[in-house]
Scaffold this motif. Structure first.
Motif, PDB file in Angstrom:
ATOM      1  N   PRO A 186       0.268 -22.029  -4.699  1.00 39.97           N
ATOM      2  CA  PRO A 186      -0.910 -21.467  -5.056  1.00 39.97           C
ATOM      3  C   PRO A 186      -2.020 -21.685  -3.972  1.00 39.97           C
ATOM      4  O   PRO A 186      -3.011 -21.017  -3.730  1.00 39.97           O
ATOM      5  N   ASN A 200      -2.774 -16.026  -6.589  1.00 40.02           N
ATOM      6  CA  ASN A 200      -3.383 -15.579  -8.019  1.00 40.02           C
ATOM      7  C   ASN A 200      -4.005 -14.353  -7.791  1.00 40.02           C
ATOM      8  O   ASN A 200      -4.386 -13.827  -8.858  1.00 40.02           O
ATOM      9  N   GLN A 225       4.255 -11.002  -6.538  1.00 38.65           N
ATOM     10  CA  GLN A 225       4.611 -12.306  -6.440  1.00 38.65           C
ATOM     11  C   GLN A 225       6.027 -12.562  -6.091  1.00 38.65           C
ATOM     12  O   GLN A 225       6.530 -13.325  -5.196  1.00 38.65           O
TER      13      GLN A 225
END
Length: 267
Positions: A95, A148, A155
């Motif tokens: 992330p 995010n 993703q």
């Protein structure tokens, strides 16, 4: 005079009398089969029958209790290698790194094992390679975004890019689309089929979805327990109960499957 010579498929992975046990619990027993180069093998079966365990043994994260796994005739070393890429259901992205940095990480680990970073022309080459991969999976416009900011499907495209940028021969997929919405899942099916064809990959994919297994796979393996002891459920492990050829993998590699046979996505 024209003569036709039949060439046998090349076996890339050989599973020989493979067992996996955890103490007195036998998960897999006596697996014995081969996987040819360029096959797309889907693996189905009930929960707990050892599908993911088998995939982790191919990856090198788990060692066989008995028997052996060979790739190209060489016994598999019990550690992951860059010849095998993997994508899990849960997104394996970092992330704190951008999309481009996430994809670059695999090249940095493989190409610079001490510093884990490239410099100068090497880094420029890696950056171009990563951008080409992101473009191929439809993420180039998001190269500077953080994970995010991406949808679930995006993703998973990123996770695919991470695995494929190092050019593995074998791609391992552990229920990668199980958490996706149906429309996004359908798009990912098309993408994986295209990448399988374009890159000449050998793919092993675990799924709970029977329709998905037949749509994507050139071969479907069904794992289940052949022997059951009602007094000791852990006594016996699972084996291949069905080995179903779906289509010739060369049809996929040649790009003729959908065009010539009129195949459409399942509902």
């Amino acid at each position: 005079m024209l003569s036709l010579v039949w060439e046998e498929p090349v076996s890339l992975i050989r599973i020989s009398k493979l067992w996996k046990s955890y103490g007195a619990k036998n998960v897999l027993e006596g697996l014995d089969f081969s996987i040819d180069a360029n096959e797309f093998v889907t693996i189905v079966g009930a929960s707990g029958c050892g599908k993911t365990t088998f995939l982790r043994m191919i990856l090198g994260e788990e060692e066989p209790s008995r028997g052996s796994i060979e790739i190209d005739g060489e016994k598999l070393i019990a550690e992951p290698g860059k010849d095998r890429g993997v994508v899990f259901q849960r997104y394996s992205v970092f992330p704190h790194l951008t999309v481009l940095e996430n994809v670059m990480l695999g090249l940095e680990f493989a190409g610079s094992k001490i510093l884990c970073r490239g410099f100068g022309s090497v880094r420029r080459h890696w950056t171009q390679r990563c951008r080409e991969m992101l473009d191929r999976v439809g993420l180039l416009a998001s190269a500077n975004d953080y994970p995010n900011a991406l949808s679930g499907g995006m993703q998973q495209r990123l996770a695919l890019s991470q695995s494929l940028v190092v050019a593995p021969r074998i791609l391992l997929l552990d229920e990668p689309f199980g958490a996706l919405d149906p429309g996004i899942r359908s798009d990912m099916h098309v993408l994986v089929r295209e990448l399988h064809r374009e890159l000449g990959l050998t793919v092993l994919m675990v799924t709970h979805d029977i329709s998905e297994s037949f749509y994507l796979g050139t071969r479907v393996l069904v794992l289940d327990k052949i022997r059951i002891d009602p007094h000791d459920p852990d006594l016996y492990g699972a084996n291949i109960t069905y080995d179903i050829p779906v289509r010739n993998p060369l049809d996929d590699i040649a790009g003729t499957f959908g065009e010539e046979r009129g195949v459409t996505q399942y509902e």
